[in-house]
Write an enzyme that holds these catalytic residues in place. Structure first.
Site, PDB file in Angstrom:
ATOM      1  N   HIS A  37       2.630   0.428 -13.151  1.00  0.00           N
ATOM      2  CA  HIS A  37       3.183  -0.788 -13.267  1.00  0.00           C
ATOM      3  C   HIS A  37       4.838  -0.492 -13.257  1.00  0.00           C
ATOM      4  CE1 HIS A  37       4.061  -4.959 -14.911  1.00  0.00           C
ATOM      5  NE2 HIS A  37       5.072  -4.230 -15.714  1.00  0.00           N
TER       6      HIS A  37
ATOM      7  N   ASN B   3      -3.729   2.275 -13.930  1.00  0.00           N
ATOM      8  CA  ASN B   3      -2.742   1.335 -13.138  1.00  0.00           C
ATOM      9  C   ASN B   3      -1.317   1.775 -12.911  1.00  0.00           C
ATOM     10  OD1 ASN B   3      -1.865  -1.627 -12.091  1.00  0.00           O
ATOM     11  ND2 ASN B   3      -1.015  -1.908 -14.126  1.00  0.00           N
TER      12      ASN B   3
ATOM     13  N   ASN C 206       1.697   2.965  -2.650  1.00  0.00           N
ATOM     14  CA  ASN C 206       1.233   3.872  -3.553  1.00  0.00           C
ATOM     15  C   ASN C 206      -0.258   4.451  -3.019  1.00  0.00           C
ATOM     16  OD1 ASN C 206       2.686   4.040  -6.248  1.00  0.00           O
ATOM     17  ND2 ASN C 206       2.701   2.010  -5.777  1.00  0.00           N
TER      18      ASN C 206
ATOM     19  N   GLY D  10       0.832  -1.425  -0.056  1.00  0.00           N
ATOM     20  CA  GLY D  10       0.128   0.094   0.158  1.00  0.00           C
ATOM     21  C   GLY D  10       0.844   1.351   0.007  1.00  0.00           C
TER      22      GLY D  10
HETATM   23  C1  GAR Z   1       4.296  -1.443  -6.971  1.00  0.00           C
HETATM   24  O1  GAR Z   1       5.512  -1.330  -7.282  1.00  0.00           O
HETATM   25  C2  GAR Z   1       3.515  -1.500  -8.318  1.00  0.00           C
HETATM   26  O2  GAR Z   1       3.958  -0.810  -9.481  1.00  0.00           O
HETATM   27  C3  GAR Z   1       3.344  -3.054  -8.504  1.00  0.00           C
HETATM   28  O3  GAR Z   1       3.329  -3.762  -7.202  1.00  0.00           O
HETATM   29  C4  GAR Z   1       3.791  -2.714  -6.268  1.00  0.00           C
HETATM   30  C5  GAR Z   1       2.838  -2.596  -5.003  1.00  0.00           C
HETATM   31  O4  GAR Z   1       3.408  -1.620  -4.096  1.00  0.00           O
HETATM   32  N1  GAR Z   1       2.467  -3.431  -9.326  1.00  0.00           N
HETATM   33  C6  GAR Z   1       2.291  -4.403 -10.223  1.00  0.00           C
HETATM   34  O5  GAR Z   1       3.463  -4.991 -10.342  1.00  0.00           O
HETATM   35  C7  GAR Z   1       1.196  -4.737 -11.051  1.00  0.00           C
HETATM   36  N2  GAR Z   1       1.586  -5.406 -12.211  1.00  0.00           N
HETATM   37  P1  GAR Z   1       2.425  -1.110  -2.897  1.00  0.00           P
HETATM   38  O6  GAR Z   1       1.344  -2.250  -2.592  1.00  0.00           O
HETATM   39  O7  GAR Z   1       3.260  -1.050  -1.984  1.00  0.00           O
HETATM   40  O8  GAR Z   1       1.846   0.240  -3.527  1.00  0.00           O
END
Ligand code: GAR
Length: 186
Positions: free
Chosen positions: A102, A100, A13, A11
């Site tokens: 990525h 999204n 982001n 979480g």
């Molecule tokens: C982030 O780096 C995001 O880009 C990636 O997961 C992480 C989540 O971090 N998403 C993917 O790989 C989707 N394909 P968070 O839960 O700490 O925000």
């Protein structure tokens, strides 16, 4: 602008969005609800701010989410580290209102099975000298939608998966908030 945030992980982001709303960077944005597809730390961040929070079964996520979104007049769905592939019906309905983040420079290192540390491992194994993050609209094709924002960083010779994770988190913080701000101003 009313947003719903979908999460699966730490979480970071989601927290960036919460912080940007609180410090006035996103003055027109309000998080109406958070939906998680598994038990994860993002849920605690959401509950900590008294945001309406749902934990849904991965198998029926799209239908259950649609049900929760009914009558809410949500302007944008934000996938913030969300790992379930949404149904074609759901993406068809929300595609132009769903973004999204990525952790690579799409179209490189995207697609089914490419998430989190797996992306960084693949980037290092391919001998890339730069990586980065991408914000894009969501379509039925995984990680294939129109790109809204992208930012890169250099990979140093001794960088490991954890180094890339740290660098990606920093650029994600910038471009995700910028993209949401841009959309909220249109
Ligand atoms: C982030 O780096 C995001 O880009 C990636 O997961 C992480 C989540 O971090 N998403 C993917 O790989 C989707 N394909 P968070 O839960 O700490 O925000």
């Amino acid at each position: 602008m009313k947003i719903a945030v979908f999460v699966s992980g730490g979480g970071t982001n989601l927290q960036n969005i919460i912080d940007a709303i609180e410090d006035g960077t996103l003055p027109n944005v309000d998080i109406s609800m958070v939906m998680a597809d598994r038990d994860c730390y993002a849920i605690e961040r959401s509950l900590d701010k008294d945001i309406r929070t749902y934990v849904l079964d991965r198998k029926t996520f799209s239908e259950d989410a649609e049900h929760n979104l009914e009558d809410e007049e949500i302007d944008l769905i934000v996938l913030a580290g969300f790992l379930t592939i949404l149904s074609p019906e759901f993406t068809a309905k929300w595609g132009n209102k769903m973004i999204n983040i990525h952790p690579s420079l799409l179209p490189k290192f995207g697609g089914k099975g490419m998430y989190g540390a797996k992306v960084h491992k693949a980037v290092l194994e391919a001998g890339e000298t730069i990586s980065g993050a991408t914000v894009h609209y969501v379509t039925a094709g995984v990680d294939e939608g129109e790109i809204i924002a992208q930012k890169s960083f250099n990979i140093e010779e001794n960088d490991k998966v954890e180094d890339l994770q740290r660098k990606v988190a920093a650029v994600e913080g910038e471009i995700f908030i910028e993209a949401i701000k841009q959309i909220s101003n249109t």
